[in-house]
Design a protein around this motif. Structure first.
Motif, PDB file in Angstrom:
ATOM      1  N   UNK A  59      35.221  23.158  38.436  1.00 34.15           N
ATOM      2  CA  UNK A  59      36.605  22.819  38.764  1.00 34.15           C
ATOM      3  C   UNK A  59      37.565  23.965  38.586  1.00 34.15           C
ATOM      4  N   UNK A  60      37.121  25.024  37.921  1.00 34.51           N
ATOM      5  CA  UNK A  60      37.987  26.168  37.698  1.00 34.51           C
ATOM      6  C   UNK A  60      37.908  27.190  38.818  1.00 34.51           C
ATOM      7  N   UNK A  61      38.805  28.152  38.771  1.00 33.91           N
ATOM      8  CA  UNK A  61      38.812  29.218  39.782  1.00 33.91           C
ATOM      9  C   UNK A  61      37.581  30.107  39.642  1.00 33.91           C
ATOM     10  N   UNK A  62      37.216  30.725  40.742  1.00 40.38           N
ATOM     11  CA  UNK A  62      36.199  31.777  40.735  1.00 40.38           C
ATOM     12  C   UNK A  62      36.894  33.066  41.178  1.00 40.38           C
ATOM     13  N   UNK A  63      36.936  34.040  40.277  1.00 39.08           N
ATOM     14  CA  UNK A  63      37.556  35.325  40.621  1.00 39.08           C
ATOM     15  C   UNK A  63      36.556  36.128  41.433  1.00 39.08           C
ATOM     16  N   UNK A  64      36.954  36.506  42.649  1.00 39.20           N
ATOM     17  CA  UNK A  64      36.068  37.246  43.548  1.00 39.20           C
ATOM     18  C   UNK A  64      36.215  38.751  43.366  1.00 39.20           C
ATOM     19  N   UNK A  65      37.466  39.200  43.255  1.00 39.77           N
ATOM     20  CA  UNK A  65      37.688  40.628  43.060  1.00 39.77           C
ATOM     21  C   UNK A  65      39.059  40.888  42.453  1.00 39.77           C
ATOM     22  N   UNK A  66      39.181  42.020  41.790  1.00 44.06           N
ATOM     23  CA  UNK A  66      40.446  42.477  41.222  1.00 44.06           C
ATOM     24  C   UNK A  66      40.673  43.913  41.671  1.00 44.06           C
ATOM     25  N   UNK A  67      41.818  44.164  42.240  1.00 45.03           N
ATOM     26  CA  UNK A  67      42.180  45.501  42.735  1.00 45.03           C
ATOM     27  C   UNK A  67      41.132  46.032  43.710  1.00 45.03           C
ATOM     28  N   UNK A  68      40.549  45.129  44.482  1.00 46.42           N
ATOM     29  CA  UNK A  68      39.575  45.539  45.484  1.00 46.42           C
ATOM     30  C   UNK A  68      38.168  45.733  44.963  1.00 46.42           C
ATOM     31  N   UNK A  69      37.954  45.562  43.673  1.00 50.77           N
ATOM     32  CA  UNK A  69      36.622  45.716  43.087  1.00 50.77           C
ATOM     33  C   UNK A  69      36.008  44.333  42.907  1.00 50.77           C
ATOM     34  N   UNK A  70      34.910  44.033  43.607  1.00 52.05           N
ATOM     35  CA  UNK A  70      34.310  42.702  43.502  1.00 52.05           C
ATOM     36  C   UNK A  70      33.496  42.536  42.215  1.00 52.05           C
ATOM     37  N   UNK A  71      33.373  41.276  41.781  1.00 54.27           N
ATOM     38  CA  UNK A  71      32.501  40.971  40.659  1.00 54.27           C
ATOM     39  C   UNK A  71      31.083  40.834  41.193  1.00 54.27           C
ATOM     40  N   UNK A  72      30.244  41.794  40.867  1.00 51.85           N
ATOM     41  CA  UNK A  72      28.859  41.781  41.338  1.00 51.85           C
ATOM     42  C   UNK A  72      27.842  41.689  40.209  1.00 51.85           C
ATOM     43  N   UNK A  73      28.164  42.271  39.050  1.00 49.31           N
ATOM     44  CA  UNK A  73      27.254  42.225  37.909  1.00 49.31           C
ATOM     45  C   UNK A  73      28.053  42.440  36.634  1.00 49.31           C
ATOM     46  N   UNK A  74      27.350  42.566  35.498  1.00 46.91           N
ATOM     47  CA  UNK A  74      28.025  42.717  34.212  1.00 46.91           C
ATOM     48  C   UNK A  74      28.823  44.009  34.108  1.00 46.91           C
ATOM     49  N   UNK A  75      28.522  44.971  34.969  1.00 44.99           N
ATOM     50  CA  UNK A  75      29.227  46.247  34.922  1.00 44.99           C
ATOM     51  C   UNK A  75      30.556  46.208  35.673  1.00 44.99           C
ATOM     52  N   UNK A  76      30.802  45.124  36.434  1.00 49.14           N
ATOM     53  CA  UNK A  76      32.009  45.055  37.263  1.00 49.14           C
ATOM     54  C   UNK A  76      33.281  45.131  36.434  1.00 49.14           C
ATOM     55  N   UNK A  77      33.271  44.492  35.251  1.00 48.48           N
ATOM     56  CA  UNK A  77      34.460  44.526  34.402  1.00 48.48           C
ATOM     57  C   UNK A  77      34.861  45.943  34.030  1.00 48.48           C
ATOM     58  N   UNK A  78      33.874  46.788  33.800  1.00 51.53           N
ATOM     59  CA  UNK A  78      34.161  48.176  33.455  1.00 51.53           C
ATOM     60  C   UNK A  78      34.708  48.945  34.655  1.00 51.53           C
ATOM     61  N   UNK A  79      34.136  48.672  35.831  1.00 51.36           N
ATOM     62  CA  UNK A  79      34.618  49.348  37.035  1.00 51.36           C
ATOM     63  C   UNK A  79      36.061  48.927  37.344  1.00 51.36           C
ATOM     64  N   UNK A  80      36.364  47.645  37.115  1.00 53.49           N
ATOM     65  CA  UNK A  80      37.734  47.155  37.332  1.00 53.49           C
ATOM     66  C   UNK A  80      38.683  47.803  36.341  1.00 53.49           C
ATOM     67  N   UNK A  81      38.264  47.897  35.100  1.00 53.73           N
ATOM     68  CA  UNK A  81      39.100  48.535  34.074  1.00 53.73           C
ATOM     69  C   UNK A  81      39.386  49.988  34.443  1.00 53.73           C
ATOM     70  N   UNK A  82      38.381  50.657  34.956  1.00 57.24           N
ATOM     71  CA  UNK A  82      38.562  52.056  35.373  1.00 57.24           C
ATOM     72  C   UNK A  82      39.547  52.140  36.537  1.00 57.24           C
ATOM     73  N   UNK A  83      39.423  51.211  37.483  1.00 60.60           N
ATOM     74  CA  UNK A  83      40.308  51.206  38.648  1.00 60.60           C
ATOM     75  C   UNK A  83      41.756  50.943  38.235  1.00 60.60           C
ATOM     76  N   UNK A  84      41.953  50.016  37.297  1.00 60.45           N
ATOM     77  CA  UNK A  84      43.310  49.665  36.868  1.00 60.45           C
ATOM     78  C   UNK A  84      44.021  50.841  36.214  1.00 60.45           C
ATOM     79  N   UNK A  85      43.264  51.748  35.623  1.00 58.73           N
ATOM     80  CA  UNK A  85      43.871  52.922  35.003  1.00 58.73           C
ATOM     81  C   UNK A  85      44.522  53.843  36.036  1.00 58.73           C
ATOM     82  N   UNK A  86      44.094  53.712  37.302  1.00 58.75           N
ATOM     83  CA  UNK A  86      44.649  54.550  38.366  1.00 58.75           C
ATOM     84  C   UNK A  86      46.028  54.064  38.821  1.00 58.75           C
TER      85      UNK A  86
END
Length: 341
Positions: free
Chosen positions: A289-316
């Protein structure tokens, strides 16, 4: 005669070690806190949703004279109210300063006028110098039994191999010291009385402790909570993929399912919604019933490493720039936006 001498020596060694551990307990136990959590969940009642109050418990350790406390992220991640209780009976309300769910560490700050009194601030040890086979002990509140001590050894070191080389490799210390519900967030001490880890999780087929527990190393906790920028999202999420993602009609291989949110957290302020229908899909327990986050700042959630890639992108992004989030809600894809602080 030789046998008597040997027995005397062994009894002497056991007595000295027991005395040393009891002395260490008295030295460090005033730094250990019981953490009481109040959170708000939702449950389905036919076609309606209703809010329900939930309570849980964990442990933590005082690391500064002004009332900063280390604990596990999963203990406080979706908390509405956090209170900490010291061994002297003092109880304070605390706020969540930052958390890192991947490493399972969080930093709390006691509100109002914290009084140190006779409490001792824990000494943080160098976990890199901890050896496999070294004696350790864990303090916490397993199943609500406050100030409970368990002892064991360092059984090994575990570094998940899916972490990106661009970011900190998270290290867990494996131990056979008993860790049970309520221990989470509590300190693991070496025999110098130094904190070398924060109790995080267990490996078990039955759900109970089976001799394999893990604590986030103190060096990683120190780096992530003191040197890195980590916001408290106030959200519990679960990466879904494979059959689970297909069952929820996720339009990509994976996504981050929002399980719950805290009203004061960043996720709730963005309007993200948690689940309310318990379900088991392909052996995975979740809330639907909750939301499913597909991507943040253009970086999709694909695996456990996605959170780190998103964090790196947000720093830009520069302060004030708009960042978009793509979500799946009730079968429809939408967007949410926020500005970098």
């Amino acid at each position: 005669m030789k046998l008597l001498k040997l027995l005397f020596f062994l009894l002497f060694v056991v007595s000295v070690q027991a005395q040393k551990l009891s002395d260490l307990y008295k030295k460090v136990n005033s730094s250990v806190v019981v953490i009481e959590i109040i959170s708000v969940g939702t449950e389905s009642n036919g076609s309606n949703r209703q809010l329900v109050k939930e309570s849980s418990q964990g442990s933590g350790v005082l690391i500064s004279e002004d009332g900063k406390i280390w604990t596990a992220a999963h203990v406080v991640q979706s908390a509405e109210v956090v209170s900490v209780e010291f061994v002297d009976g003092d109880i304070y309300e605390a706020t969540i300063v930052s958390s890192n769910p991947q490493a399972d560490v969080a930093l709390l700050q006691i509100k109002n006028n914290f009084q140190l009194k006779n409490k001792k601030v824990a000494t943080i040890g160098d976990s890199d110098k901890t050896l496999i086979g070294e004696d350790v002990f864990v303090l916490g509140a397993p199943h609500g039994f406050k100030q409970s001590l368990s002892r064991g050894i360092i059984s090994g070191r575990y570094v998940p191999d899916h972490r990106s080389n661009d970011f900190v490799k998270i290290e867990f210390l494996q131990t056979d010291a008993a860790i049970n519900p309520g221990n989470s967030g509590g300190p693991m001490f070496n025999m110098k009385g130094e904190v070398i880890g924060i109790a995080s999780r267990i490996y078990s087929a039955s759900g109970g402790f089976s001799g394999i527990g893990f604590a986030v190393s103190s060096n990683i906790a120190q780096k992530l909570l003191s040197e890195e920028e980590n916001i408290w999202t106030g959200m519990e999420g679960l990466l879904i993929t494979g059959n689970v993602a297909k069952a929820l009609n996720v339009p990509q291989e994976s996504g981050l399912l929002v399980l719950s949110t805290a009203t004061q957290g960043a996720a709730s302020k963005l309007g993200l919604q948690g689940g309310y229908v318990p379900a088991v899909i392909d052996g995975v327990e979740l809330l639907l019933g909750g939301d499913v986050i597909l991507q943040i700042a253009g970086i999709p959630f694909t695996d456990d490493n996605s959170g780190y890639l998103i964090k790196k992108k947000l720093k830009e992004f520069k302060k004030g720039e708009k960042i978009s989030i793509s979500i799946l809600r009730h079968g429809k894809i939408g967007t949410a936006e926020f500005y970098k602080q």
